[in-house]
Write an enzyme that holds these catalytic residues in place. Sequence first.
Site, PDB file in Angstrom:
ATOM      1  N   THR B  23       0.874  -1.170   0.000  1.00 56.09           N
ATOM      2  CA  THR B  23       0.000   0.000   0.000  1.00 56.09           C
ATOM      3  C   THR B  23       0.911   1.219   0.000  1.00 56.09           C
ATOM      4  OG1 THR B  23      -2.014   0.959   0.901  1.00 56.09           O
ATOM      5  CG2 THR B  23      -0.408   0.211   2.531  1.00 56.09           C
ATOM      6  N   CYS B  29      -3.223   8.141   7.283  1.00 60.27           N
ATOM      7  CA  CYS B  29      -3.882   6.832   7.242  1.00 60.27           C
ATOM      8  C   CYS B  29      -3.020   5.794   7.967  1.00 60.27           C
ATOM      9  CB  CYS B  29      -4.030   6.356   5.798  1.00 60.27           C
ATOM     10  SG  CYS B  29      -5.038   7.425   4.784  1.00 60.27           S
ATOM     11  N   HIS B  46      -6.032  -0.525   4.633  1.00 57.39           N
ATOM     12  CA  HIS B  46      -5.535   0.862   4.584  1.00 57.39           C
ATOM     13  C   HIS B  46      -6.700   1.772   4.992  1.00 57.39           C
ATOM     14  CE1 HIS B  46      -3.284   4.113   2.000  1.00 57.39           C
ATOM     15  NE2 HIS B  46      -4.041   4.694   2.893  1.00 57.39           N
TER      16      HIS B  46
END
Lengths: 207, 161
Positions: B23, B29, B46
């Site tokens: 990711t 995040c 995520h």
Amino acid sequence: MSIKDFSQLNDMHIDVLREIGNIGAGNAATSLANMLNRQIEMRTPVVRIMDIQDVDKAMGGPETPVVAILVELFGDIHGIMMFVAGQKFTKTMLGSLLGCEDADCMHLTEMQSSALSEIGNIMIGSYVSAISSLANLKINMSVPGVTADMVGSLLTVPAAEMGADADKIIFVEDDFENEQDVITANMMLIPSLDSLSTLMNGLGIAL
Amino acid sequence: MNNLIVVGIAEMQVAESPTCFVTYALGSCVGICLYDPVRKVGGLGHILLPNYPHEHPNEKLHRYADTCIPEMVKEMEKMGCVRSRITAKIAGGAKMFNIASDSAFGNIGARNVDAVKTTLQNLQVRIVAQDTGLNYGRTVFFYTEDGTMVVKSCTMGSKTF
């Protein structure tokens, strides 16, 4: 009257936003030309309403290194404005302002980062003042924050900070031309949904 | 790598060895890597925000820490994983901008990390490694062969957990 979702915006609303983008970016280009003391032409900006997830693709992929300057807007409207400059734009600006020809965009010195913060502040300021006088709204800006990092990690910040309602942002891509080349920079306006209604009302557009 | 799965923002994927998940560019995040070493099944989520907005229900369960992680555990259990064997490694939750304002601007990363930890605790999943907070973006690679998490950044190099 207020809207619940950016997808409720119709073509006319988007045209109005595009026009705001035009005027705001025009003002910002003038400020940039004054600061750098050279001719800066601006091509017609491309204004898009896009998903926050897609913006990093538009900017060359999530890991593209950029410099972003962010301010928080408050007063009659609440939101975020972010100015994002790629490596070439950053180098050009630092070259003009500080005379350093080969700045490393990912390892900015304090002086370089302060100069960029000021450029962003002035450009965002001229954009915001254009909107605020058009819509007759009082808009205040926070002191800017400047960060150099991967574009993806910077772009999710406005999405997360504005909460679940801001899936889409108003994305303005400006191409500025100086004597030698075209330098691209991006200006993003991310209003909260309530503020988008306020903005439209201020411009005399019914939602 | 035989099998590379890209996990986007507000997405979640579960797969078995020898898959590698990636990711890109986590800012505020948080990336959550779950792993069952016996079954060699891993999952990567995520998340963008801490808590599911029950007052405005929507379809996007994988966007929020408290709804994404239980879904991920459920998927792994469907694939034969056992809850007590699952461990977690987490990364992200940075404060990307330092701006001077009166509001709580910039604390979303810390709130995300807190929500991830609380959710994992409620599910009784132990955190065995973390690389969270500070002020830079991270790309996460997660290998289901052995549960290794590799965190890369522009300025701080690469770290293996």
